[in-house]
Design a protein around this motif. Structure first.
Motif, PDB file in Angstrom:
ATOM      1  N   ALA A 127       1.147 -13.182  -5.193  1.00 32.48           N
ATOM      2  CA  ALA A 127       1.701 -14.243  -4.366  1.00 32.48           C
ATOM      3  C   ALA A 127       3.093 -13.810  -3.918  1.00 32.48           C
ATOM      4  CB  ALA A 127       1.770 -15.548  -5.141  1.00 32.48           C
ATOM      5  N   ILE A 128       3.477 -14.219  -2.705  1.00 32.25           N
ATOM      6  CA  ILE A 128       4.666 -13.672  -2.078  1.00 32.25           C
ATOM      7  C   ILE A 128       5.924 -13.879  -2.922  1.00 32.25           C
ATOM      8  CG2 ILE A 128       5.063 -15.743  -0.648  1.00 32.25           C
ATOM      9  CD1 ILE A 128       5.564 -12.175   0.550  1.00 32.25           C
ATOM     10  N   ARG A 129       6.079 -15.046  -3.493  1.00 33.31           N
ATOM     11  CA  ARG A 129       7.291 -15.325  -4.277  1.00 33.31           C
ATOM     12  C   ARG A 129       7.393 -14.394  -5.465  1.00 33.31           C
ATOM     13  NH1 ARG A 129       7.397 -20.089  -2.113  1.00 33.31           N
ATOM     14  NH2 ARG A 129       9.442 -20.581  -1.260  1.00 33.31           N
ATOM     15  N   GLY A 130       6.250 -14.255  -6.126  1.00 27.14           N
ATOM     16  CA  GLY A 130       6.217 -13.402  -7.312  1.00 27.14           C
ATOM     17  C   GLY A 130       6.606 -11.972  -6.983  1.00 27.14           C
ATOM     18  N   VAL A 131       6.066 -11.451  -5.898  1.00 28.37           N
ATOM     19  CA  VAL A 131       6.352 -10.063  -5.535  1.00 28.37           C
ATOM     20  C   VAL A 131       7.839  -9.885  -5.265  1.00 28.37           C
ATOM     21  CG1 VAL A 131       5.957  -8.270  -3.815  1.00 28.37           C
ATOM     22  CG2 VAL A 131       4.027  -9.635  -4.644  1.00 28.37           C
ATOM     23  N   PHE A 132       8.445 -10.845  -4.589  1.00 25.76           N
ATOM     24  CA  PHE A 132       9.863 -10.678  -4.260  1.00 25.76           C
ATOM     25  C   PHE A 132      10.778 -10.951  -5.442  1.00 25.76           C
ATOM     26  CE2 PHE A 132       8.538 -10.365   0.070  1.00 25.76           C
ATOM     27  CZ  PHE A 132       9.513  -9.569   0.636  1.00 25.76           C
ATOM     28  N   GLN A 133      10.364 -11.899  -6.292  1.00 26.31           N
ATOM     29  CA  GLN A 133      11.236 -12.216  -7.419  1.00 26.31           C
ATOM     30  C   GLN A 133      11.149 -11.153  -8.503  1.00 26.31           C
ATOM     31  OE1 GLN A 133       9.965 -16.178  -8.157  1.00 26.31           O
ATOM     32  NE2 GLN A 133      11.316 -16.999  -6.560  1.00 26.31           N
ATOM     33  N   ALA A 134       9.930 -10.680  -8.745  1.00 25.81           N
ATOM     34  CA  ALA A 134       9.784  -9.688  -9.803  1.00 25.81           C
ATOM     35  C   ALA A 134       8.854  -8.571  -9.365  1.00 25.81           C
ATOM     36  CB  ALA A 134       9.235 -10.367 -11.071  1.00 25.81           C
ATOM     37  N   PRO A 135       9.343  -7.723  -8.458  1.00 22.93           N
ATOM     38  CA  PRO A 135       8.493  -6.609  -8.029  1.00 22.93           C
ATOM     39  C   PRO A 135       8.235  -5.681  -9.202  1.00 22.93           C
ATOM     40  CG  PRO A 135      10.729  -6.353  -7.159  1.00 22.93           C
ATOM     41  CD  PRO A 135      10.669  -7.703  -7.795  1.00 22.93           C
ATOM     42  N   MET A 153       0.829  -1.211   0.000  1.00 18.93           N
ATOM     43  CA  MET A 153       0.000   0.000   0.000  1.00 18.93           C
ATOM     44  C   MET A 153       0.856   1.252   0.000  1.00 18.93           C
ATOM     45  SD  MET A 153      -3.319  -0.579   2.381  1.00 18.93           S
ATOM     46  CE  MET A 153      -4.129   0.901   1.800  1.00 18.93           C
ATOM     47  N   LYS A 154       0.343   2.271  -0.687  1.00 17.20           N
ATOM     48  CA  LYS A 154       1.005   3.571  -0.679  1.00 17.20           C
ATOM     49  C   LYS A 154      -0.081   4.632  -0.822  1.00 17.20           C
ATOM     50  CE  LYS A 154       4.891   5.938  -2.855  1.00 17.20           C
ATOM     51  NZ  LYS A 154       4.401   7.292  -3.022  1.00 17.20           N
ATOM     52  N   ASP A 155      -0.069   5.612   0.040  1.00 22.34           N
ATOM     53  CA  ASP A 155      -1.031   6.713  -0.004  1.00 22.34           C
ATOM     54  C   ASP A 155      -2.481   6.243  -0.119  1.00 22.34           C
ATOM     55  OD1 ASP A 155       1.153   8.367   0.097  1.00 22.34           O
ATOM     56  OD2 ASP A 155       1.324   8.468  -2.098  1.00 22.34           O
ATOM     57  N   GLY A 156      -2.822   5.223   0.629  1.00 24.20           N
ATOM     58  CA  GLY A 156      -4.206   4.783   0.666  1.00 24.20           C
ATOM     59  C   GLY A 156      -4.638   3.890  -0.481  1.00 24.20           C
ATOM     60  N   ARG A 157      -3.720   3.579  -1.367  1.00 23.85           N
ATOM     61  CA  ARG A 157      -4.078   2.720  -2.503  1.00 23.85           C
ATOM     62  C   ARG A 157      -3.196   1.479  -2.530  1.00 23.85           C
ATOM     63  NH1 ARG A 157      -6.808   5.283  -6.752  1.00 23.85           N
ATOM     64  NH2 ARG A 157      -7.254   7.460  -6.297  1.00 23.85           N
ATOM     65  N   ILE A 158      -3.708   0.451  -3.194  1.00 16.25           N
ATOM     66  CA  ILE A 158      -2.905  -0.754  -3.375  1.00 16.25           C
ATOM     67  C   ILE A 158      -2.067  -0.576  -4.633  1.00 16.25           C
ATOM     68  CG2 ILE A 158      -2.972  -3.209  -3.925  1.00 16.25           C
ATOM     69  CD1 ILE A 158      -5.479  -3.420  -2.210  1.00 16.25           C
ATOM     70  N   VAL A 159      -0.729  -0.618  -4.502  1.00 15.30           N
ATOM     71  CA  VAL A 159       0.102  -0.421  -5.689  1.00 15.30           C
ATOM     72  C   VAL A 159       0.585  -1.745  -6.271  1.00 15.30           C
ATOM     73  CG1 VAL A 159       0.876   1.896  -5.067  1.00 15.30           C
ATOM     74  CG2 VAL A 159       2.201  -0.077  -4.308  1.00 15.30           C
ATOM     75  N   GLU A 160       0.590  -2.778  -5.439  1.00 14.68           N
ATOM     76  CA  GLU A 160       1.003  -4.065  -5.979  1.00 14.68           C
ATOM     77  C   GLU A 160       0.391  -5.168  -5.143  1.00 14.68           C
ATOM     78  OE1 GLU A 160       5.011  -4.256  -7.066  1.00 14.68           O
ATOM     79  OE2 GLU A 160       4.942  -6.362  -7.662  1.00 14.68           O
ATOM     80  N   ARG A 161       0.091  -6.243  -5.783  1.00 10.74           N
ATOM     81  CA  ARG A 161      -0.524  -7.340  -5.063  1.00 10.74           C
ATOM     82  C   ARG A 161      -0.191  -8.635  -5.768  1.00 10.74           C
ATOM     83  NH1 ARG A 161      -6.742  -9.243  -4.223  1.00 10.74           N
ATOM     84  NH2 ARG A 161      -5.997 -11.081  -3.187  1.00 10.74           N
ATOM     85  N   TYR A 171       7.861   1.420  -5.891  1.00  9.85           N
ATOM     86  CA  TYR A 171       7.747   1.532  -4.433  1.00  9.85           C
ATOM     87  C   TYR A 171       8.056   0.188  -3.756  1.00  9.85           C
ATOM     88  CZ  TYR A 171       5.596   2.773   0.062  1.00  9.85           C
ATOM     89  OH  TYR A 171       5.362   3.023   1.374  1.00  9.85           O
ATOM     90  N   THR A 172       7.548  -0.885  -4.364  1.00  7.68           N
ATOM     91  CA  THR A 172       7.830  -2.219  -3.834  1.00  7.68           C
ATOM     92  C   THR A 172       9.322  -2.505  -3.879  1.00  7.68           C
ATOM     93  OG1 THR A 172       5.744  -2.832  -4.872  1.00  7.68           O
ATOM     94  CG2 THR A 172       7.067  -4.610  -3.947  1.00  7.68           C
ATOM     95  N   LYS A 173       9.925  -2.124  -5.002  1.00  4.55           N
ATOM     96  CA  LYS A 173      11.375  -2.345  -5.147  1.00  4.55           C
ATOM     97  C   LYS A 173      12.120  -1.599  -4.057  1.00  4.55           C
ATOM     98  CE  LYS A 173      11.137  -2.995 -10.125  1.00  4.55           C
ATOM     99  NZ  LYS A 173      11.091  -2.238 -11.369  1.00  4.55           N
ATOM    100  N   MET A 174      11.670  -0.356  -3.832  1.00  4.45           N
ATOM    101  CA  MET A 174      12.326   0.450  -2.809  1.00  4.45           C
ATOM    102  C   MET A 174      12.196  -0.213  -1.435  1.00  4.45           C
ATOM    103  SD  MET A 174      12.033   2.812  -0.258  1.00  4.45           S
ATOM    104  CE  MET A 174      10.374   3.484  -0.269  1.00  4.45           C
ATOM    105  N   LEU A 175      10.996  -0.702  -1.126  1.00  5.12           N
ATOM    106  CA  LEU A 175      10.784  -1.338   0.182  1.00  5.12           C
ATOM    107  C   LEU A 175      11.698  -2.541   0.348  1.00  5.12           C
ATOM    108  CD1 LEU A 175       6.906  -1.313   0.764  1.00  5.12           C
ATOM    109  CD2 LEU A 175       8.641   0.035   1.927  1.00  5.12           C
TER     110      LEU A 175
END
Lengths: 334, 587
Positions: free
Chosen positions: B237-245, B227-235, B249-253
């Motif tokens: 499965a956990i592996r997918g998010v970490f392997q290919a953000p 989440m960023k500024d009240g909105r969902i920016v990425e969603r 913003y996700t990359k930054m996190l």
């Protein structure tokens, strides 16, 4: 362990009482006034004694009360007498013993002050808590400024207003005294009803003036408690609102109130001086005031000694029961 | 999909004087029964507001303005307050963030578990209640005797597990856990999360985990929402998010989590340290010297018993060279006691602390003033570190006047502006404002500026970044690092975060139960730990990589047993030494 704890508290209590007693001994003496002379001057003004008798009498009285002895001896005697509850004779009302003066005044004060203070405490705490809980309620919202005004008014001012309205204007209640003075029988239902009737206005003035103080401090604590995480969690648990209010809110907010009540016990007597004066109530505050006016130190010593004991022991009792209220102050059982 | 939660187009608005804040701005997601959904984002991203909205606990003037929250066929948004109360705990349980204060201090634990049962199911027989309480405590790995205890008698980890026990007592369909471990150290965190995960699986509930720790998410959840500024920016499965953000913003996190590997510095480009100023004059006495300093709390009148917060410790920190010495350990390891002794706030029970050769205990007058100026503090809580009644310029000017550094108004402003510039704050924007108008990160940098202004010789920083967002952590640590590199100030960095200690420090001391377990350069101690305690600490860090196993193969119970053995052994391993800091382990 509990025993050594109690012992430590008792030692501390003794130290506090001793310190207060010492101060009490010194203060009336540094005024440099001699109550015997003042008492005699009073009677001298009304005619009678001649110069020679006067000096002789003062010397005799000084010897009688031991004022001619070294100050250290007087101090030790003073401690010894008080510790054995021998409060001696009043200087101003010479043949009367201080103990008797106090004994006749104390029940009035305890009856009036203690009752009205406790009523004010309970009423104020409930009112204070409710004003926070039902923040949107119109009725309670109306109470808040009223409470604030009342909290800011001193006892005696409320008393004067009450006397004016209910005694002078309406004539519903007597303006002064503890009972009808002409009464000969001082027991039985009739007498107690009379006492209660006389106690209404002074009692009401105390209740009105101090309810506000209790309500304001309770309100402040309640607001603080409402912001605590455990209140949020209680809400998230979907508990009954009544339970959240009582077992989570009030139960925690009341703790500092109880400490304040113990400290207030001393004021029950001293703070009431003015109320007793305004209503000419035959209590201990009235007695203390009269004694101070003529620097009757044997009586001052006696009254203040009783005060010191009251405060000291109410603090001790509070110390002992507080762990029951707040588990955090219990010694860990590890 | 019985017991699943479906949220559609949820919007929560907070009207303020400066207009409406859209804390949650039209988000949709669903959780299936038995799965774990994670919500990450920085402070202000709306993740906690989302959790509160699901509980229908948004405080006025904020309110849910649109959308639906469906549990089976019922819409929580449309329910009356009484209906929502009946749903809470029984169907949707909430595990709070601040476990430290989430329990009623005056009620025993058993009562706090039982009252929810009574209020939802009606009066119960005593024996049944007792059994239910014991069962709930047992599920979170606590003994039935805990029921009779009060919150203050429990450790932080135990309190958090009690909160879980309260939440699961009625076997809810959905568990909403709002940063349940953010106040805990890594070992305790792993234990609590292990408990939470097991209980959730046992009762078959779905779990929504709110957090800011990407590592924890990687190790715990099935699906992640960013989440960023009240909105969902990425969603996804956990592996997918970490392997290919996908989202920046996700990359930054993900990249803001410090790693313990050579080469890649999480602080970015670090200026080459200035040559340490050569000591002027005769051989100076060490800046700070500890001689057998220890602290025992709760001793009785005869000096018996008590808890050893810090075991006798001796070291010398040279005046000539500046160094960052990290002190790491779990809560209760004695690291804050050490910091407070350094600051002169806590008096040691035994031993002697010397500052520039003079014993700190006996300092009076100008010598005491010099010590106060020479040793500055940066505290953990940026919100509590400033007096809210004063504007920033007043707050900063006070020490300048007090120490006679600047007297004229002009000089004071020059000093303050310099200090603000040095930590990257714009003095024109900052000085005229109240501290509550600043963000957490700005406040924390302001603390650095306040310390820097006095030109101190030592700064004691107690968990300076544990309460700020990951993206700010690097900036603040960098300004601390600059203090050493540019201004030659030595820093005692107190933290439970080994990864940041690895990057900023010259020397690391690992404390356990007030005792030095391991000490040496970060490369040795953290990069290649030898002491079982340090190994356990590093093992317990949740890495932001779903494929990297969290913790050793041993169960958390084994870890607990290991911890007890370690505490009993009192072993100290000194790996390496650096010039300028001398740890004396002879005692």
């Amino acid at each position: 362990m509990a025993l050594s704890d109690l012992l430590r508290r008792l030692v501390l209590l003794a130290a506090v009482i001793w310190t207060a007693m010492t101060l009490n001994f010194i203060l009336p003496r540094i005024t440099g006034r001699n109550p015997i002379i003042e008492k005699l001057m009073d009677s001298a003004d009304s005619g009678g004694a001649n110069e020679y008798d006067f000096d002789q009498f003062v010397a005799a009285m000084n010897a009688r009360f031991g004022f001619d002895r070294p100050i250290l001896h007087q101090y030790l005697d003073y401690l010894g007498d008080l510790v054995t509850f021998d409060l001696g004779y009043s200087i101003a009302n010479f043949p009367t013993r201080v103990g008797d003066l106090i004994a006749s005044a104390l029940p009035w004060t305890i009856g009036l002050m203690l009752t009205s203070t406790l009523i004010a405490f309970v009423l104020g705490s409930i009112l204070g808590a409710l004003t926070v809980w039902f923040r949107s309620s119109r009725l309670l919202g109306f109470f808040v400024p009223v409470i604030m005004v009342l909290a800011a008014m001193p006892f005696y001012l409320v008393g004067l207003v009450l006397i004016y309205v209910f005694s002078s204007l309406l004539g519903w209640f007597p303006a002064s005294g503890g009972f009808v003075e002409t009464r000969t029988v001082t027991s039985g239902w009739d007498f107690y009803l009379d006492v209660a009737y006389h106690a209404v206005l002074p009692g009401l003035s105390i209740v009105l003036a101090s309810t506000g103080v209790w309500a304001l401090s309770m309100r402040g604590m309640m607001v603080t408690v409402q912001g605590e995480d455990y209140m949020t969690f209680a809400d998230a648990k979907g508990l009954n609102l009544r339970r959240v209010f009582l077992a989570y809110g009030v139960r925690n907010a009341i703790l500092p109130q109880v400490t304040m009540l113990a400290l207030f016990m001393g004021q029950v007597v001293t703070g009431a001086v003015l109320v007793e004066v305004v209503f000419a109530y035959p209590g201990i505050g009235f007695l203390l005031l009269r004694s101070i006016q003529i620097n009757d130190f044997t009586t001052i010593y006696g009254v203040v000694f009783i005060l010191i004991l009251t405060i000291g022991f109410s603090m001790l009792i509070m110390d002992l029961i507080y762990p029951l209220l707040d588990p955090r102050t219990r010694k860990s059982r590890a | 999909m019985a017991g699943g939660l479906v949220v559609s187009d949820l919007a929560v608005h907070f009207p303020t004087e400066r207009g409406v804040v859209r804390a949650v701005d039209g988000i949709s997601f669903d959780v299936e029964r038995g799965t774990r959904l994670g919500f990450v984002g920085e402070s202000g991203s709306g993740k906690t507001t989302t959790a509160l909205a699901i509980m229908r606990m948004i405080k006025a003037p904020g309110r849910i303005v649109a959308g639906s929250i469906r549990l089976d066929d019922a819409d929580l948004v449309q329910m009356s307050d009484a209906e929502v109360r009946a749903i809470r705990l029984r169907r949707i349980a909430y595990i709070p963030q601040g476990a430290m204060n989430s329990l009623n201090p005056v009620l025993p634990i058993g009562r706090q578990i039982a009252d929810g049962v009574i209020d939802h199911l009606g009066p119960q027989r005593d024996a049944d209640l007792k059994a239910l309480v014991a069962e709930s405590l047992d599920r979170v790995g606590l003994a039935p005797t805990v029921a009779a205890m009060f919150p203050h008698e429990l450790s932080g980890g135990m309190k958090q597990r009690v909160c879980i026990a309260i939440g699961i007592v009625l076997k809810p369909d959905v568990i909403v856990a709002d940063e349940p471990t953010s106040a805990l150290d890594v070992i305790t965190q792993r234990r609590v999360m292990d408990t939470l995960g097991r209980v959730q699986e046992a009762i078959g509930a779905s779990l929504i985990l709110i957090g800011h720790d990407m590592g924890l998410m990687a190790q715990f959840v099935d699906e992640l929402v960013v989440m960023k500024d009240g909105r969902i920016v990425e969603r996804g499965a956990i592996r997918g998010v970490f392997q290919a953000p996908e989202h920046a913003y996700t990359k930054m996190l993900i990249s803001s989590v410090p790693d313990i590997t050579e080469g890649r510095s999480f602080l970015g480009t670090i200026p080459t340290p200035a040559e340490p100023k050569p000591a002027t004059g005769a051989a100076p006495s060490p800046l700070v010297a500890f001689r057998n300093v220890s602290k025992v709390y709760g001793r009785d009148f005869f000096g018996r018993g008590g808890v050893h917060a810090l075991r006798p410790l001796s070291f010398e920190l040279d005046a000539g060279r500046s160094a960052i010495v990290s002190v790491v350990g779990q809560s209760g390891s004695g690291k804050t006691t050490l910091a407070n002794i350094l600051l002169g706030i806590t008096r040691p029970t035994t031993g002697d602390v010397r500052f520039e050769g003079k014993s700190v205990a006996g300092l009076r007058g100008t010598a005491a003033l010099a010590f106060r100026r020479g040793v500055q503090a940066i505290f953990q809580d940026p919100y509590g570190a400033f007096n809210p009644f004063y504007k920033v310029d007043h707050t900063l000017a006070l020490p300048l006047r007090r120490f006679g550094i600047a007297t004229s108004r002009r000089d004071i402003y020059v000093c303050m502006e310099h200090a603000c510039d040095a930590v990257g704050l714009d003095p024109h924007l900052i000085l005229g404002r109240y501290t509550h108008e600043l963000s957490g990160g700005q406040r924390q940098r302001l603390q650095v500026a306040r310390a820097l202004m006095l030109n101190p010789k030592l700064i004691v920083a107690d968990e300076p970044v544990s309460m700020v967002d990951a993206s700010l952590r690097a900036t603040i640590l960098k300004s601390l690092y600059d203090l050493k590199a540019r201004h030659g100030i030595s820093i005692a960095y107190i933290t439970h975060d080994l990864a940041t200690a690895y990057h900023v420090s010259d020397y690391v001391i690992v404390l356990h139960h007030g005792h030095v377990a391991e000490a040496g350069t970060p490369r040795d101690v953290i990069g290649n730990p030898q002491h079982p305690y340090t190994q356990l600490l590093i093992d317990s860090i949740p890495w932001p990589d779903p494929d990297r196993h969290w913790g050793s193969r041993q169960s958390v119970e084994d870890d607990q047993r290991r911890l007890e053995e370690i505490a009993a052994s009192h072993q100290t391993i000194v790996r390496s030494r650096i010039p300028g800091f001398d740890l004396d382990t002879a005692a």
